[in-house]
Enzyme design. Structure first.
Site, short mmCIF file in Angstrom:
data_model
loop_
_atom_site.label_atom_id
_atom_site.label_comp_id
_atom_site.label_asym_id
_atom_site.label_seq_id
_atom_site.Cartn_x
_atom_site.Cartn_y
_atom_site.Cartn_z
N CYS A 179 0.81 -1.22 0.00
CA CYS A 179 0.00 0.00 0.00
C CYS A 179 0.85 1.27 0.00
O CYS A 179 0.52 2.25 -0.68
CB CYS A 179 -0.98 0.00 1.17
SG CYS A 179 -0.25 -0.34 2.78
N ASP A 197 -7.71 5.32 -1.13
CA ASP A 197 -7.31 4.08 -0.47
C ASP A 197 -6.58 3.16 -1.46
O ASP A 197 -7.18 2.66 -2.41
CB ASP A 197 -8.55 3.38 0.08
CG ASP A 197 -8.20 2.31 1.09
OD1 ASP A 197 -7.08 1.78 1.03
OD2 ASP A 197 -9.07 2.00 1.94
N HIS A 223 -5.67 0.18 -0.97
CA HIS A 223 -5.96 -1.23 -0.68
C HIS A 223 -7.01 -1.83 -1.61
O HIS A 223 -7.33 -3.01 -1.50
CB HIS A 223 -6.40 -1.38 0.79
CG HIS A 223 -5.40 -0.84 1.76
ND1 HIS A 223 -5.48 0.44 2.27
CD2 HIS A 223 -4.29 -1.39 2.32
CE1 HIS A 223 -4.48 0.65 3.11
NE2 HIS A 223 -3.74 -0.44 3.15
#
Length: 580
Positions: A413, A537, A539
């Site tokens: 990430c 994000d 992820h």
């Protein structure tokens, strides 16, 4: 019918920045009894402005004058006399005050008459226009001296204007000629408007396309040369052959010319008018090419062949129009002085790059299914925080888990957030290099001594400190690090983050615990103290589906509860260089 004047808002904004008495040119385009002022250029005493051109059909249409007390009316009328596209040139007067009082005038019968004008946005200004990008190949030979090159270009321009050229619109396949058919159009019956052709020629075909910066309507066109002799060719006249023998040594330059120019076309123009507009553009491009080549040869000794220069099209947001430059291979540092002069001439700020090679306009291309999406925060629902919203400035790409068929789920990430940060610097023109791969990032940290050699090709995490190291090593970008001891403390960082997005505008990487994210902006209510974060994000493991990304919260506003109360966080705030 009375001429209506519209002024692009960026022109007015730049005139409002003037502090000293000065004058310059105005450039605009006509459509349906309306003149739209799209650009300006400041005059300077030396007259040294780097060579550039505007799209065909955007012409010199008036002047502006900034003054403290009064201006010389007769002198300005004389300046306007060089305007050829209209009998009523525009004169914009700028009274230098705290806010600068701007007045629009027309010059009619040697008299200056005040007229009203309408301020328009870029979208409004171009709603009735399309752009044509014409490309093709020409070639000349000349002796390596100014006179011979000038004569060769003059002969080439005459040849191009003689009717030997044809132009094709790529989709559908339409050929524009001088008189092969009744209206000069081959492959199409009738004479539709250019706007009707644009609907077919610029169709996306349902394919995903990647667009950087402004999304403009651009139609591709190619230039063809007639190779058969017919009635259009006036060069074939009966005469006896003449041979001239000159035994002096002759050194010739071989000069290939890659035509690549733009024209701004009104959608209501009939297609038959397009031939003359494109011809005008080719001539304009050849004049620019000759000017740049002559300047190049003054400082370079050429024996036989000339290296191909590069044609670069720019669409600076602060300008609001295309600008084309032809540049021979040179380092960005060597070109810095020219860029500075161009910024000054166009009244543009010098806080960020605009005319580096990496700032060139990226024309639409069909994207691969796994190419990163651009600016995924645009269209995200706003918050109900009623605070001050400040967001990332400019463009970036969204990097996340499992892109490019790489399984970094659970460990990559921070790498992905770093790639998003680097993409911002690339798309703003600060760098001209690819976004680094995971291996590039790991090798950088090993080379600088931060990690051991076995770190390469590993699945070890990195944090905000390593992100700052890589930005500095690969890009020369410095960063500030903000530290909080818990997720709860993130709510106290409103002033610092507001200041960052207002002054720097770069995305922020944040690492805490085992997770990393990217912050694209904040909504800070100073009265209540409530701070919300626009979070990107990394992820996310799905495909490049904007609806899923926004609707499922992979990019969206988060409250302070989003951050883990038990984890400490480091934020990497990249500092945008103040340079051009």
């Amino acid at each position: 019918m009375k001429l209506q004047i519209k002024i692009l808002h960026t022109v007015l904004e730049r005139l409002k920045t003037l502090n000293d008495s000065c004058s310059g040119k105005l450039f605009g385009i006509f459509a349906k009894h309306t003149l739209i002022i799209l650009g300006l250029q400041l005059e300077n005493e030396s007259g040294t402005i780097p060579s550039y051109s505007l799209p065909a059909e955007i012409d010199f249409c008036g002047v502006f004058e900034a003054f403290s007390d009064s201006y010389n009316s007769q002198q300005l009328i004389e300046k306007c006399s060089s305007v050829e596209v209209t009998d009523n040139p525009v004169l914009i007067s700028v009274k230098l005050t705290i806010q600068n009082d701007v007045q629009c005038n027309l010059v009619c019968n040697n008299q200056i008459t005040k007229v009203s004008y309408t301020l328009v946005t870029q979208q409004e200004a171009y709603s009735q226009f399309c752009h044509v990008r014409l490309q093709g190949d020409l070639f000349i030979t000349a002796e390596p001296n100014e006179q011979s090159i000038s004569e060769s270009f003059t002969a080439l321009r005459k040849h191009v204007a003689s009717g030997v050229m044809a132009y094709t619109l790529c989709r559908p396949n339409i050929i524009l000629v001088t008189s092969d058919s009744e209206n000069g159009i081959v492959g199409l019956s009738g004479d539709p408007t250019f706007g009707e052709i644009c609907q077919d020629a610029d169709g996306e075909g349902g394919q995903k396309r990647k667009k950087y910066r402004q999304s403009m309507e651009i139609v591709k066109a190619n230039m063809l040369k007639r190779v058969t002799h017919d009635s259009l060719n006036g060069e074939l006249k009966g005469h006896s052959p003449i041979v001239v023998v000159n035994k002096n040594a002759l050194n010739l330059l071989n000069i290939p010319i890659k035509i690549d120019f733009l024209a701004t076309i009104s959608k209501v123009n009939s297609l038959s008018k397009l031939y003359d507009i494109l011809l005008e553009g080719v001539i304009k491009y050849l004049r620019l090419y000759e000017s740049v080549l002559q300047q190049y040869l003054k400082v370079h000794t050429i024996r036989q062949n000339v290296d191909l220069p590069e044609t670069l099209h720019f669409f600076p947001t602060a300008c609001g129009h295309f600008l084309t430059r032809i540049i021979f291979n040179s380092s960005e540092e060597n070109m810095k002085k020219e860029r500075e002069m161009l910024h000054d001439a166009l009244l543009l700020p010098k806080s960020a790059p605009i005319f580096r090679k990496s700032n060139r306009y990226q024309f639409c291309k069909i994207s691969d299914a796994c190419d990163p999406l651009l600016n995924v925060h645009e269209g995200v629902k706003s918050t109900n925080n009623a605070g001050k919203i400040v967001l990332v400035k400019g463009n970036y790409e969204y990097y996340h888990y499992c892109q490019n068929k790489m399984d970094d789920n659970g460990w990559g990430c921070a790498y992905r957030s770093l790639q998003t940060l680097v993409s911002w610097f690339k798309l703003q023109g600060y760098i001209d290099r690819d976004v680094p791969s995971f291996k590039d990032i790991q090798k950088c940290l090993v080379d600088m001594g931060d990690k051991p050699s076995n770190f390469i090709d590993s699945r070890q995490w990195i944090g905000s400190t390593e992100v700052s190291y890589v930005l500095n090593s690969l890009l020369g970008v410095t960063s500030k690090i903000l530290f909080v001891s818990s997720g709860e403390e993130m709510g106290t960082k409103g002033p610092e983050l507001v200041n960052h997005f207002e002054t720097q505008g770069t995305p922020v990487m944040i690492g805490g615990g085992v997770l990393a994210h990217t912050i694209l902006g904040v909504d800070y209510n100073q009265q209540t103290g409530i701070l919300k974060f626009l979070v990107l994000d990394p992820h996310y493991t799905g495909g490049e589906d904007l609806n899923v990304i926004q609707n499922k919260g992979w990019c969206g506003w988060k409250s302070v509860e989003f951050w883990d109360k038990r984890a400490y966080y480091n934020m990497c705030l990249p500092q945008a260089p103040r340079e051009i």
